[in-house]
Design a protein around this motif. Structure first.
Motif, mmCIF file in Angstrom:
data_model
loop_
_atom_site.group_PDB
_atom_site.id
_atom_site.type_symbol
_atom_site.label_atom_id
_atom_site.label_comp_id
_atom_site.label_asym_id
_atom_site.label_seq_id
_atom_site.Cartn_x
_atom_site.Cartn_y
_atom_site.Cartn_z
ATOM 1 N N GLY A 109 -9.780 -49.101 46.646
ATOM 2 C CA GLY A 109 -9.277 -47.888 46.302
ATOM 3 C C GLY A 109 -8.272 -48.377 44.975
ATOM 4 N N GLU A 110 -7.878 -49.510 44.903
ATOM 5 C CA GLU A 110 -7.032 -49.886 43.944
ATOM 6 C C GLU A 110 -7.857 -50.879 42.811
ATOM 7 O OE1 GLU A 110 -4.205 -48.457 42.850
ATOM 8 O OE2 GLU A 110 -4.211 -46.828 44.740
ATOM 9 N N ILE A 111 -7.746 -52.212 43.353
ATOM 10 C CA ILE A 111 -7.882 -53.207 42.527
ATOM 11 C C ILE A 111 -9.396 -53.399 41.832
ATOM 12 C CG2 ILE A 111 -8.233 -55.796 42.601
ATOM 13 C CD1 ILE A 111 -6.217 -55.854 44.835
ATOM 14 N N THR A 112 -10.565 -53.025 42.668
ATOM 15 C CA THR A 112 -11.917 -52.877 42.170
ATOM 16 C C THR A 112 -11.972 -51.865 41.178
ATOM 17 O OG1 THR A 112 -12.555 -54.048 44.123
ATOM 18 C CG2 THR A 112 -14.237 -52.975 42.836
ATOM 19 N N PRO A 113 -11.629 -50.717 41.457
ATOM 20 C CA PRO A 113 -11.809 -49.542 40.610
ATOM 21 C C PRO A 113 -11.036 -49.720 39.168
ATOM 22 C CG PRO A 113 -10.746 -48.827 42.389
ATOM 23 C CD PRO A 113 -11.144 -50.382 42.976
ATOM 24 N N LYS A 114 -9.636 -50.322 39.391
ATOM 25 C CA LYS A 114 -8.989 -50.304 38.353
ATOM 26 C C LYS A 114 -9.125 -51.576 37.560
ATOM 27 C CE LYS A 114 -4.574 -47.916 39.874
ATOM 28 N NZ LYS A 114 -3.143 -48.232 40.023
ATOM 29 N N SER A 115 -9.840 -52.582 37.971
ATOM 30 C CA SER A 115 -10.449 -53.693 37.109
ATOM 31 C C SER A 115 -11.809 -53.184 36.345
ATOM 32 C CB SER A 115 -10.671 -54.856 38.055
ATOM 33 O OG SER A 115 -9.552 -55.206 38.579
ATOM 34 N N ILE A 116 -12.139 -52.463 37.017
ATOM 35 C CA ILE A 116 -13.523 -52.071 36.250
ATOM 36 C C ILE A 116 -13.493 -50.810 35.133
ATOM 37 C CG2 ILE A 116 -15.835 -50.456 36.632
ATOM 38 C CD1 ILE A 116 -15.908 -51.676 39.248
ATOM 39 N N SER A 117 -12.437 -50.371 35.354
ATOM 40 C CA SER A 117 -11.808 -49.273 34.610
ATOM 41 C C SER A 117 -11.246 -49.799 33.367
ATOM 42 C CB SER A 117 -11.036 -48.154 35.103
ATOM 43 O OG SER A 117 -11.477 -47.459 35.971
ATOM 44 N N ALA A 118 -10.533 -50.686 33.473
ATOM 45 C CA ALA A 118 -9.602 -51.481 32.339
ATOM 46 C C ALA A 118 -10.713 -52.075 31.591
ATOM 47 C CB ALA A 118 -8.583 -52.605 33.033
ATOM 48 N N ALA A 119 -11.914 -52.666 32.106
ATOM 49 C CA ALA A 119 -12.673 -53.317 31.427
ATOM 50 C C ALA A 119 -13.661 -52.512 30.760
ATOM 51 C CB ALA A 119 -13.617 -54.275 32.179
ATOM 52 N N HIS A 120 -13.759 -51.349 30.897
ATOM 53 C CA HIS A 120 -14.616 -50.051 30.500
ATOM 54 C C HIS A 120 -14.127 -48.908 30.339
ATOM 55 C CE1 HIS A 120 -18.083 -53.125 30.995
ATOM 56 N NE2 HIS A 120 -17.763 -53.343 32.352
ATOM 57 N N ALA A 121 -12.872 -49.189 29.513
ATOM 58 C CA ALA A 121 -12.062 -47.844 29.722
ATOM 59 C C ALA A 121 -12.502 -46.461 29.276
ATOM 60 C CB ALA A 121 -10.972 -48.221 29.101
ATOM 61 N N GLU A 122 -13.138 -46.998 27.698
ATOM 62 C CA GLU A 122 -13.952 -45.759 27.262
ATOM 63 C C GLU A 122 -14.900 -45.045 27.982
ATOM 64 O OE1 GLU A 122 -16.227 -44.992 23.095
ATOM 65 O OE2 GLU A 122 -14.383 -46.177 22.758
ATOM 66 N N THR A 123 -16.045 -45.711 28.285
ATOM 67 C CA THR A 123 -17.152 -45.230 29.081
ATOM 68 C C THR A 123 -16.768 -44.684 30.314
ATOM 69 O OG1 THR A 123 -18.443 -47.187 28.426
ATOM 70 C CG2 THR A 123 -19.020 -45.822 30.521
ATOM 71 N N VAL A 124 -15.856 -45.070 31.164
ATOM 72 C CA VAL A 124 -15.100 -44.639 32.418
ATOM 73 C C VAL A 124 -14.187 -43.490 31.886
ATOM 74 C CG1 VAL A 124 -13.887 -44.914 34.543
ATOM 75 C CG2 VAL A 124 -15.175 -46.734 33.561
ATOM 76 N N ALA A 125 -13.711 -43.279 31.075
ATOM 77 C CA ALA A 125 -12.870 -42.199 30.683
ATOM 78 C C ALA A 125 -13.696 -40.795 30.319
ATOM 79 C CB ALA A 125 -11.915 -42.495 29.380
#
Length: 426
Positions: A109-125
């Motif tokens: 719920g925290e570490i994995t999704p935030k790490s993925i989102s930080a690495a692909h911020a624009e795509t996820v956003a």
């Protein structure tokens, strides 16, 4: 609730954990996305980018909605986990539930999704922007209430929610951002070098870029007409400085093409040349190149004479010199200059022209000759020896051993210079 099958509780728990990851990842991606890129894409008509830009225009409401959703699913997930634990572990349910849920929420719920989102911020956003917009509309009443309470507390604490810290980047911060290899901005090497060239203008003074006095192509207007004509014909410059007997008694600049027209007339007079001269623009030697660039633009000038505190001419600088400092030179130009000014003797020793710029020597050879004494190697050595230069004279400056190899008219035309722990070859 006790009649609900265990499989339903577990499935619900999985869904809640996915929602927790969704909210956590959404927060990270939206807060770390490159806003300049998003703004550019939004102006280009990208719908997802437009949604992201609208969401980021109200960050307080966005964060409130995400926090409400995240806390709701996490609390509900904890309740479901407690029920599942009670069925499976009985009296140890609370302890087991707390341990397992803490571990699971942190990882999924925290570490994995935030790490993925930080690495692909624009795509996820862009992916989460549409459901986030729907949730903003669905939870709007709760968001308004929570924001109002938050603002009330901030008012009591005398904190202005509209006041934020200044976000402008200074020259040093921007330089650091450009040089940061781990930065998130993707800038081509050419553009990065160009921006760094502009930023460096604030740290360079005009006396570091100017053409030294000894190298200014100038003509004594009191010379014979034939001598003046020969010197004008031999000029490879657009403009020529005219003076009377001494360079410090400068008259003005004249365009070479205009001078040639006058001198090609049947009975030319020096007064005709003087009428075509342009007023000299004098500048102090300690002004920064960035300031001078702005003054060139404001005054619509392209050439200036550099003077010291006593009004004596020290050199000449042009707009082209500043532009060259920003954009650099072509590889062929640099190679040609090095072939002309530096000739390696091996073992860290070079034969260097006396007119070579010290700053360029340090840059090209990785040396650390002092730049606060003189602009050229000739001036640096003369300042050190305090005597008329003669071929064969040897001196040392900051550990660099220097032997004068060729002189002419009280100037050093060439010298052998060796880096520390080397010695000039005979």
């Amino acid at each position: 609730m006790n009649d609900t099958p265990l499989s339903v509780h577990i499935a619900t728990l999985v869904v809640l954990l996915l929602l927790s990851g969704f909210f956590s990842g959404s927060e990270t991606s939206l807060m770390s996305v490159n806003r300049f890129r998003i703004r550019h894409q939004a102006k280009s008509g990208n719908l997802a980018a437009q949604r992201v830009e609208r969401l980021l225009s109200h960050p307080d409401k966005l964060l409130t909605m995400i926090l409400i959703g995240n806390n709701l699913v996490n609390i509900y997930a904890s309740s479901i986990a407690t029920i599942v634990s009670m069925r499976l572990f009985g009296s140890y349910a609370v302890a087991v539930s707390t341990f397992i849920m803490t571990l699971v929420v942190l990882i999924f719920g925290e570490i994995t999704p935030k790490s993925i989102s930080a690495a692909h911020a624009e795509t996820v956003a862009k992916l989460v922007s549409l459901p986030i917009v729907w949730l903003m509309w669905l939870l709007k009443p709760a968001v308004i209430v929570m924001n109002s309470i938050s603002h009330l507390i901030m008012f009591i604490l005398r904190i202005d929610p509209q006041k934020t810290e200044e976000g402008w980047l200074g020259a040093d911060e921007l330089r650091t951002a450009l040089l940061d290899k781990n930065g998130t901005a993707s800038i081509s090497r050419a553009n990065k070098d160009l921006l760094l060239g502009v930023l460096n203008l604030e740290k360079i003074h005009v006396d570091e870029l100017m053409v030294p006095r000894s190298e200014i192509y100038a003509i004594n207007i009191n010379d014979t007409f034939e001598e003046v004509r020969e010197q004008v014909s031999a000029s490879s410059y657009d403009s020529i400085l005219l003076y009377r007997d001494e360079m410090d008694d400068a008259v003005g600049f004249i365009r070479t093409v205009d001078a040639m027209k006058v001198l090609s007339q049947k009975d030319p007079e020096k007064a005709d040349l003087l009428r075509l001269t342009q007023e000299i623009y004098y500048i102090p030697e300690n002004i920064t190149v960035m300031s001078q660039l702005q003054k060139f633009r404001r005054r619509r000038e392209h050439i200036a004479i550099v003077i010291d505190e006593f009004g004596d001419i020290q050199g000449l600088i042009t707009l082209n010199d500043i532009v060259s400092e920003i954009v650099g030179e072509s590889a062929s130009d640099i190679k040609s200059d090095r072939d002309r000014e530096y000739r390696s003797q091996g073992n860290g020793c070079y034969l260097i022209n006396g007119s070579a710029n010290i700053r360029e020597i340090n840059h090209d050879l990785g040396w650390e000759l002092p730049t606060d004494v003189s602009v050229t190697l000739n001036g640096l050595i003369l300042e050190k020896i305090c005597d008329e230069p003669r071929a064969g004279m040897v001196t040392e400056i900051n550990g660099y051993r220097i032997r004068i190899t060729r002189t002419g008219k009280a100037v050093i035309e060439e010298a052998a210079v060796c880096a520390p722990e080397q010695s000039p070859q005979d």
